[in-house]
Each structure stands twice: as C-alpha cells, then as structure tokens.
Design a protein around this motif. Structure first.
Motif, PDB file in Angstrom:
ATOM      1  N   ILE A 211       0.834  -1.210   0.000  1.00  0.00           N
ATOM      2  CA  ILE A 211       0.000   0.000   0.000  1.00  0.00           C
ATOM      3  C   ILE A 211       0.866   1.255   0.000  1.00  0.00           C
ATOM      4  O   ILE A 211       0.484   2.291  -0.530  1.00  0.00           O
ATOM      5  CB  ILE A 211      -0.962  -0.017   1.212  1.00  0.00           C
ATOM      6  N   GLY A 212       2.048   1.129   0.617  1.00  0.00           N
ATOM      7  CA  GLY A 212       2.957   2.285   0.614  1.00  0.00           C
ATOM      8  C   GLY A 212       2.658   3.274   1.714  1.00  0.00           C
ATOM      9  O   GLY A 212       2.937   4.458   1.591  1.00  0.00           O
ATOM     10  N   ILE A 213       2.019   2.811   2.829  1.00  0.00           N
ATOM     11  CA  ILE A 213       1.844   3.730   3.972  1.00  0.00           C
ATOM     12  C   ILE A 213       2.624   3.158   5.150  1.00  0.00           C
ATOM     13  O   ILE A 213       2.828   1.949   5.245  1.00  0.00           O
ATOM     14  CB  ILE A 213       0.350   3.916   4.346  1.00  0.00           C
ATOM     15  N   SER A 214       3.054   4.011   6.044  1.00  0.00           N
ATOM     16  CA  SER A 214       3.880   3.574   7.167  1.00  0.00           C
ATOM     17  C   SER A 214       3.046   2.727   8.132  1.00  0.00           C
ATOM     18  O   SER A 214       1.918   3.086   8.464  1.00  0.00           O
ATOM     19  CB  SER A 214       4.428   4.794   7.892  1.00  0.00           C
ATOM     20  N   ALA A 215       3.615   1.610   8.587  1.00  0.00           N
ATOM     21  CA  ALA A 215       2.884   0.741   9.520  1.00  0.00           C
ATOM     22  C   ALA A 215       3.658   0.589  10.825  1.00  0.00           C
ATOM     23  O   ALA A 215       3.398  -0.323  11.597  1.00  0.00           O
ATOM     24  CB  ALA A 215       2.628  -0.618   8.871  1.00  0.00           C
ATOM     25  N   GLU A 216       4.629   1.479  11.066  1.00  0.00           N
ATOM     26  CA  GLU A 216       5.431   1.390  12.308  1.00  0.00           C
ATOM     27  C   GLU A 216       4.528   1.461  13.531  1.00  0.00           C
ATOM     28  O   GLU A 216       4.648   0.683  14.462  1.00  0.00           O
ATOM     29  CB  GLU A 216       6.402   2.583  12.395  1.00  0.00           C
ATOM     30  N   ASP A 217       3.617   2.464  13.519  1.00  0.00           N
ATOM     31  CA  ASP A 217       2.769   2.629  14.703  1.00  0.00           C
ATOM     32  C   ASP A 217       1.381   2.009  14.484  1.00  0.00           C
ATOM     33  O   ASP A 217       0.378   2.521  14.962  1.00  0.00           O
ATOM     34  CB  ASP A 217       2.659   4.099  15.086  1.00  0.00           C
ATOM     35  N   ALA A 218       1.358   0.882  13.734  1.00  0.00           N
ATOM     36  CA  ALA A 218       0.086   0.164  13.545  1.00  0.00           C
ATOM     37  C   ALA A 218      -0.386  -0.353  14.903  1.00  0.00           C
ATOM     38  O   ALA A 218       0.424  -0.781  15.737  1.00  0.00           O
ATOM     39  CB  ALA A 218       0.286  -0.996  12.578  1.00  0.00           C
ATOM     40  N   VAL A 219      -1.708  -0.317  15.130  1.00  0.00           N
ATOM     41  CA  VAL A 219      -2.255  -0.792  16.405  1.00  0.00           C
ATOM     42  C   VAL A 219      -2.423  -2.307  16.317  1.00  0.00           C
ATOM     43  O   VAL A 219      -3.020  -2.817  15.365  1.00  0.00           O
ATOM     44  CB  VAL A 219      -3.628  -0.130  16.676  1.00  0.00           C
ATOM     45  N   LEU A 220      -1.890  -3.039  17.293  1.00  0.00           N
ATOM     46  CA  LEU A 220      -2.061  -4.497  17.335  1.00  0.00           C
ATOM     47  C   LEU A 220      -3.283  -4.786  18.192  1.00  0.00           C
ATOM     48  O   LEU A 220      -3.395  -4.295  19.317  1.00  0.00           O
ATOM     49  CB  LEU A 220      -0.818  -5.169  17.930  1.00  0.00           C
ATOM     50  N   ALA A 221      -4.217  -5.562  17.637  1.00  0.00           N
ATOM     51  CA  ALA A 221      -5.478  -5.772  18.362  1.00  0.00           C
ATOM     52  C   ALA A 221      -6.038  -7.160  18.104  1.00  0.00           C
ATOM     53  O   ALA A 221      -5.631  -7.856  17.171  1.00  0.00           O
ATOM     54  CB  ALA A 221      -6.499  -4.723  17.922  1.00  0.00           C
ATOM     55  N   SER A 222      -6.965  -7.550  18.949  1.00  0.00           N
ATOM     56  CA  SER A 222      -7.781  -8.738  18.672  1.00  0.00           C
ATOM     57  C   SER A 222      -9.195  -8.352  19.079  1.00  0.00           C
ATOM     58  O   SER A 222      -9.507  -8.277  20.271  1.00  0.00           O
ATOM     59  CB  SER A 222      -7.309  -9.940  19.471  1.00  0.00           C
ATOM     60  N   ALA A 223     -10.024  -8.077  18.083  1.00  0.00           N
ATOM     61  CA  ALA A 223     -11.378  -7.586  18.370  1.00  0.00           C
ATOM     62  C   ALA A 223     -12.178  -8.624  19.147  1.00  0.00           C
ATOM     63  O   ALA A 223     -12.978  -8.286  20.014  1.00  0.00           O
ATOM     64  CB  ALA A 223     -12.077  -7.238  17.065  1.00  0.00           C
ATOM     65  N   LYS A 224     -11.932  -9.903  18.837  1.00  0.00           N
ATOM     66  CA  LYS A 224     -12.708 -10.955  19.497  1.00  0.00           C
ATOM     67  C   LYS A 224     -12.402 -10.997  20.992  1.00  0.00           C
ATOM     68  O   LYS A 224     -13.292 -11.103  21.824  1.00  0.00           O
ATOM     69  CB  LYS A 224     -12.392 -12.298  18.836  1.00  0.00           C
ATOM     70  N   SER A 225     -11.092 -10.911  21.331  1.00  0.00           N
ATOM     71  CA  SER A 225     -10.707 -11.005  22.745  1.00  0.00           C
ATOM     72  C   SER A 225     -10.730  -9.650  23.441  1.00  0.00           C
ATOM     73  O   SER A 225     -10.511  -9.558  24.637  1.00  0.00           O
ATOM     74  CB  SER A 225      -9.299 -11.587  22.880  1.00  0.00           C
ATOM     75  N   GLY A 226     -10.905  -8.559  22.674  1.00  0.00           N
ATOM     76  CA  GLY A 226     -10.939  -7.231  23.299  1.00  0.00           C
ATOM     77  C   GLY A 226      -9.554  -6.642  23.543  1.00  0.00           C
ATOM     78  O   GLY A 226      -9.408  -5.672  24.280  1.00  0.00           O
ATOM     79  N   ILE A 227      -8.517  -7.219  22.905  1.00  0.00           N
ATOM     80  CA  ILE A 227      -7.152  -6.686  23.082  1.00  0.00           C
ATOM     81  C   ILE A 227      -6.985  -5.452  22.192  1.00  0.00           C
ATOM     82  O   ILE A 227      -7.377  -5.465  21.021  1.00  0.00           O
ATOM     83  CB  ILE A 227      -6.093  -7.755  22.672  1.00  0.00           C
ATOM     84  N   GLY A 228      -6.378  -4.392  22.742  1.00  0.00           N
ATOM     85  CA  GLY A 228      -5.996  -3.229  21.933  1.00  0.00           C
ATOM     86  C   GLY A 228      -7.142  -2.302  21.550  1.00  0.00           C
ATOM     87  O   GLY A 228      -6.951  -1.408  20.735  1.00  0.00           O
ATOM     88  N   ILE A 229      -8.321  -2.470  22.138  1.00  0.00           N
ATOM     89  CA  ILE A 229      -9.466  -1.624  21.758  1.00  0.00           C
ATOM     90  C   ILE A 229      -9.249  -0.178  22.218  1.00  0.00           C
ATOM     91  O   ILE A 229      -9.538   0.768  21.486  1.00  0.00           O
ATOM     92  CB  ILE A 229     -10.796  -2.198  22.323  1.00  0.00           C
ATOM     93  N   ASP A 230      -8.707   0.001  23.437  1.00  0.00           N
ATOM     94  CA  ASP A 230      -8.440   1.368  23.938  1.00  0.00           C
ATOM     95  C   ASP A 230      -7.430   2.079  23.050  1.00  0.00           C
ATOM     96  O   ASP A 230      -7.550   3.273  22.777  1.00  0.00           O
ATOM     97  CB  ASP A 230      -7.927   1.313  25.382  1.00  0.00           C
ATOM     98  N   GLU A 231      -6.415   1.308  22.604  1.00  0.00           N
ATOM     99  CA  GLU A 231      -5.388   1.905  21.724  1.00  0.00           C
ATOM    100  C   GLU A 231      -6.018   2.361  20.399  1.00  0.00           C
ATOM    101  O   GLU A 231      -5.649   3.394  19.844  1.00  0.00           O
ATOM    102  CB  GLU A 231      -4.254   0.905  21.450  1.00  0.00           C
ATOM    103  N   VAL A 232      -6.981   1.567  19.881  1.00  0.00           N
ATOM    104  CA  VAL A 232      -7.658   1.928  18.627  1.00  0.00           C
ATOM    105  C   VAL A 232      -8.414   3.248  18.836  1.00  0.00           C
ATOM    106  O   VAL A 232      -8.333   4.172  18.021  1.00  0.00           O
ATOM    107  CB  VAL A 232      -8.633   0.817  18.168  1.00  0.00           C
ATOM    108  N   LEU A 233      -9.140   3.364  19.951  1.00  0.00           N
ATOM    109  CA  LEU A 233      -9.916   4.583  20.225  1.00  0.00           C
ATOM    110  C   LEU A 233      -9.006   5.809  20.359  1.00  0.00           C
ATOM    111  O   LEU A 233      -9.311   6.884  19.845  1.00  0.00           O
ATOM    112  CB  LEU A 233     -10.752   4.395  21.496  1.00  0.00           C
ATOM    113  N   GLU A 234      -7.867   5.624  21.039  1.00  0.00           N
ATOM    114  CA  GLU A 234      -6.921   6.743  21.196  1.00  0.00           C
ATOM    115  C   GLU A 234      -6.358   7.164  19.836  1.00  0.00           C
ATOM    116  O   GLU A 234      -6.192   8.344  19.554  1.00  0.00           O
ATOM    117  CB  GLU A 234      -5.776   6.348  22.148  1.00  0.00           C
ATOM    118  N   ALA A 235      -6.060   6.138  18.975  1.00  0.00           N
ATOM    119  CA  ALA A 235      -5.502   6.437  17.647  1.00  0.00           C
ATOM    120  C   ALA A 235      -6.513   7.224  16.813  1.00  0.00           C
ATOM    121  O   ALA A 235      -6.144   8.130  16.060  1.00  0.00           O
ATOM    122  CB  ALA A 235      -5.126   5.136  16.935  1.00  0.00           C
ATOM    123  N   ILE A 236      -7.809   6.909  16.973  1.00  0.00           N
ATOM    124  CA  ILE A 236      -8.849   7.636  16.219  1.00  0.00           C
ATOM    125  C   ILE A 236      -8.837   9.117  16.630  1.00  0.00           C
ATOM    126  O   ILE A 236      -8.856  10.015  15.795  1.00  0.00           O
ATOM    127  CB  ILE A 236     -10.249   7.019  16.491  1.00  0.00           C
TER     128      ILE A 236
END
Length: 606
Positions: free
Chosen positions: A158-183
């Motif tokens: 895609i050619g976009i930086s993924a260094e600060d990509a959020v790691l998550a698991s929607a099913k287990s609820g991992i990383g949801i707060d990080e997703v909201l902060e990133a938004i």
C-alpha cells in the motif's frame, strides 16, 4: 431531544476498511461496547449487520453508521461517528460515498492472512479522498498470526507507514483502547462552516415500514434542522424534514445536524428510488451555489432472468421484487416471458454477489422457488447503415445478423492476489478467458496479477473456478474500463429442431464450439428419453456447431414371436420403424424444469 452541536474539533468521522472476514464487524462491536453505546445485555454479535445473510457470510451489504461518545486520555469528550461500509467490489460506489463522508479510516488487516485484493481497492479510494489511514492488525492472538510480516506487507503493497500500527484482537478485546486513542489523536476533525448555506451529502438510504425512507446524511456546511424544506439537487425534488437524529446504535432524535456531523433524516419519502446515493441536499429557500462532486447514477452491469418454478407464484414474485426494490434502488426488473419457462422478470444487478444476495433473499425471506437463467452483460450493438446503437440486455432479443455492423462488450481490469504455488493454473484460467496480462509482481510470497478481461467471461463461472483452483486463497477485485469490439455471436440451443430461448447465450466465436458441446452433453444427460430419437444441437445462425442425440426408448415388439420365419420379426420391426418416424415428425419434447435448472447451473462448461 439532544443538546447543542459538538464543537468541530471534538468530532471524528471515520470508516473501517477491510477484506471480507478480517474482523471489521467484530471490531465495530467492541468499539460500541467500550464506549457504552449498548449494554452487555443489548449486545449481539455483528450489531451493525442486520440481515441474516450479512451475518452468515460475514459480509456487509448496506452501509451503517453509529455515533459514539468517548472520553479520551486528555480528559476531553469526543464524538466519534463510525461508518461501517460494504467491502465487496459490487458495492464500490456506495463505498466511495461512505468514504467521502469521513476524514479518516481504520485499515483492518488479518494478522494471519495479510493484505488482500478488496482491502487494496478500498484503501486506494480512501487515499484518493486524502484520508488519514490508521493501520490496525487484527487477530494477533491467532496461532498463525505474523504481525511483523503483515506490517511489512502494508508498507510494501500500500505504501503507507505501519510502524505505529495498532495491534489488536477484536474478538478477545485486546488493543481496543489503543484503537480509540488512535482515532482521536491521528484522524483529523472535519472542516465546515456552520453559518454557510446548507450543503449535505446523501450517503445511503433504506426503507423503514414505519418511518418511510430513512436517509443517512453527512452535513458538509450549514445546519440541517427539523421542519426545514430541503431540495435534492440531482433529482430536483423538494421535501419537508420531519425527523432528525443519529444512531447510537439505537435511534436518538435530535433538533439539528450541523456541519461536520453524520446522522439521519426522514421526510415522508415513500420510495428509495427517489433518493439517489451521492446526491447533494440543500436548503430549498437558500440553496448552495454548487453540488458536491462525485455524484453518478448507478447502472446495473449483470442481467439475468428470474422465473418462478411454479407458474402460480408469478404474482408473489412480482410483489417480492417490489418490496426488495423499496430497500435497494440499484437493481432493476421488468416482466418478460419465455416459451420454455413461462412468465418471469429480467433483472439487472451491480455484479454477481449482488445477484446472489437478491436471489437468496427472495428464496429465504419470501419463500420462493426460482429458476435463474445464465447471467449476461449489456452489449452495445452498432447497427448497419448508420442506424445507431442498441443496448442488448437479453440474448433472445438480438437482431438479425444482417442488421449488425459490430458488437461491443464491456471489459474490466482485475487485480488478483494468489499464493505462488497456484500461479500457473490461474494464469491459464485468465488466458482461457481471453485475458490480457498487464502486470505481475511479487510481494512476500504472493503474486499480484493485473489482467484485462471481458466481463461476460467473468460473470459466467470465473469466480468459482478461481476459488477452486486456488483452494480459496486467491482474492479478486475488479472495475470496469469501458467497451471494446469483439467477435461475438449468438449461440442457440435446439432440442428436436426447436430453439429453446432460455438457453441461448452470446459467446465469443473462438469459445462457441466448446461451450456448445458442453451444453449439449449436459442436456443429453438431463432430458429424459422419449420413444423417438431427439437431436440436441448448438447452432450459430443456420450452422450447427455441436450435436448430441438422445437415444429412443425401445419397446420389444418381437417378444411375442417364438420361433418361425425371420421375416415375421422383420415385418414387425419395419412397422415399428414407420411409427417412430411419424412420432418423430409430430412428437414434441417435454423438457422438465429440473433439466433447465441443472443446465443453467454455472458449472464449468469447457
């Protein structure tokens, strides 16, 4: 009624982009749950997918929206508007309008599967809208997850930086707060002047039996209030707004929607066809100077006939199609009759998935048994002696060859992702379908192929063949690139010298013989034997290109002869032969419905 509008710098409008089954709807569920949109008791899986088919297939068909309130780590309250967009290529225009209503997007990629074709198509659309894209690598708790490899893929493909990509698991609820902060921190707030004349985009609409047509809008400038008279700029119609609100995801009524906000309105509109997706809504008394860019009317691409198996269901089928059209203005239908199948409808769809969904909804929700004729595309026929152009939707309506100067067919550009080991057979499939290879590149163990293909070769059974060749690993995305002239002919199927209109199709001359032979062989097995021989032929004009003969059933007329002269037997056999000849002349062949259904099943024909 709700309080005054939120300040612009506290609003975030975003959509979620993902390939089918990468966890988009599950992530939306978690975001709704975490921000208190619904209590645990009200929660159900895939809250925003409200059709059974959407839940079963793991796809989103209609765009949905939900407004969430979130208190960020900086202590401020933000208003987040999430657009759940369809992911499939058939709904590309709806996706483009949903994306135009947002300022950013979450790019959800499965940590085990990596970037796939539809993700790519929608990401490029998002980039065209100057969106801020936040990569989210989902399903990181799977045993096969490879987040680092997926980060590299996002950067390479895609050619976009993924260094600060959020790691998550929607099913287990991992990383949801990080997703909201990133938004909140990475997606920019909307722009817009609340004092300017009203300018809003019609993002989507659906039919509600109690409210009439509900319209999803994004206000770009000005304010949209209850009781205001509005005007649709593309259709020119005027309406009075009687309800303004937003989904949280339950309906909440508001007094107004201001610039930068997404919500819904109702205005006592009876039919979805009056509300064109992408239209600009403005104030009828003080209109805006120019409409929003990007509006186009959606044209059906694939056509096929739908006939009820039981002729008595014709009225029921008509009522069901009207009800479905209330909710989906992108498919069209008109009555047609066929000598073989009786009365039915010729329907137009956005693509094969759209066709399949409508057909499945008719079968399920309205309990109808249907026969579907082979799908065909719209051909443009240039008439001889400069008599103009003709759009051909149904092969049975093709004019006489002498009146045709040339036939143009639609072409598409397809992007296919496939693991290395299946590349050879996939290239062969595209070559067999008259494809022109444009590009072939490798990205981390997978090939990305770009092909130009005629659409009529794709609507037939291309997708099924692609999936079986690649054991389901290939992903496929396409867009139309216009019409090109082709050496196309109408192939008729004749049973006992009678043409069967429902089985006629338009094919390329080079593949006509293979297709014809395949169809004749199949019909030979499907049509029951009669007391006389039945020829099954495929013909182009007056020339037969394939033939199979269904053998006659034979009554043993010599059974009563025991011993005696052979001429007695001969005499009886000659008499039988004479009778068969007469029967052949006058006998009509009844083709059972099952034979039609099976012949029209889009199996491999060559």
């Amino acid at each position: 009624m709700s309080k005054a509008s939120t300040p612009l710098d506290r609003i975030r409008n975003f959509s979620i982009i993902a390939h089918i089954d990468h966890g988009k709807s599950t992530l939306a569920d978690r975001l709704i749950q975490r921000t208190g949109g619904l209590t645990d008791r009200e929660m159900s899986a895939q809250v925003l997918d409200n059709m059974d088919i959407e839940k079963e297939r793991g796809i989103t068909i209609k765009a949905q929206t939900v407004r969430l309130n979130y208190r960020a780590k900086d202590g401020l309250d933000y208003e987040l508007s999430l657009m759940d967009t369809p992911g499939h290529v058939d709904f590309a225009y709806e996706v483009s309008r949903s994306l135009a209503a947002c300022e950013g997007a979450l790019l959800v990629v499965d940590a085990a599967q990596g970037v796939e074709a539809q993700t790519l198509a929608n990401v490029y659309q998002s980039i065209e809208h100057d969106h801020e894209i936040v990569p989210v690598i989902n399903k990181i708790d799977l045993p096969a997850a490879e987040p680092d490899k997926v980060k590299k893929e996002i950067e390479d493909i895609i050619g976009i930086s993924a260094e600060d990509a959020v790691l998550a698991s929607a099913k287990s609820g991992i990383g949801i707060d990080e997703v909201l902060e990133a938004i909140v921190t990475r997606i920019p707030p909307p722009k817009g002047d609340r004092e300017a004349p009203l300018k809003a985009m019609l993002v989507d609409s659906w039919y509600d039996p109690y409210l009439g047509v509900v319209i999803l809008v994004r206000v770009v400038e000005g304010v949209l209030r209850k009781g205001q008279e509005i005007k649709f700029m593309a259709t020119g119609t005027r309406h009075l707004v009687d309800r303004v609100g937003c989904m949280r995801p339950k309906i909440e009524q508001l007094t107004e929607l201001a610039a930068g906000e997404i919500g819904f309105i109702t205005a006592q509109i009876k039919e979805v066809s009056q509300t064109a997706v992408g239209d600009t809504i403005t104030d009828a008394k003080k209109p805006t100077a120019e409409a929003l860019p990007g509006f186009k009317t959606v044209q059906p691409v694939v056509f096929c006939g739908l006939f009820p198996v039981d002729a008595a269901d014709f009225e029921k089928l008509r009522d069901s199609l009207y009800k479905l059209r209330l909710n989906d203005a992108s498919f069209s239908f008109e009555a047609e009759s066929s000598a073989a199948l009786g009365f039915g409808f010729r329907c137009g769809f956005l693509g094969l998935l759209h066709l399949e969904i409508i057909q499945e909804r008719l079968t399920r929700e309205y309990d109808l048994d249907l026969i579907t004729t082979a799908p065909s595309v719209v051909y443009k026929i240039q008439l001889a002696h400069g008599k103009g152009e003709l759009d051909l939707h149904n092969p049975a309506d093709m004019p006489d060859v002498m009146q045709i100067a040339s036939i143009d067919e639609p072409w598409i550009e397809a992007t296919i992702y496939v693991p290395d080991e299946y590349l050879g057979s996939l290239l062969k499939l595209c070559q067999d379908r008259r494809g022109i290879q444009k590009n072939l590149t490798y990205v981390s163990g997978r090939a990305q192929i770009t092909y130009e293909l005629p659409l009529n070769e794709v609507v037939f059974d291309f997708y099924d063949r692609l999936k079986s060749i690649s054991r389901g690993y290939a992903s496929f995305d396409y867009h139309q690139i216009g019409y090109r002239e082709g050496d196309l002919v109408k192939m008729s199927i004749m049973v006992n010298a009678e043409p069967v209109d429902a089985l006629s199709m338009i094919v390329h001359r080079s593949t006509a013989e293979t297709r014809g032979r395949g169809m004749c062989e199949r019909l030979k097995d499907l049509i029951p034997r009669h007391l006389f021989k039945i020829p099954v032929q495929a013909a182009i004009g007056g020339k037969v290109i394939a033939r199979e003969t269904i053998a006659a059933m034979r009554k043993d007329v010599t059974a009563k002869c025991y011993g005696g002269d052979a001429s007695r037997k001969r005499k009886l056999l000659d008499k039988q032969k004479e009778g068969k000849k007469r029967m052949r002349e006058y006998g009509s062949v009844q083709i059972p419905q099952e034979a039609f259904i099976a012949a029209l099943r889009m199996g491999d024909e060559g």
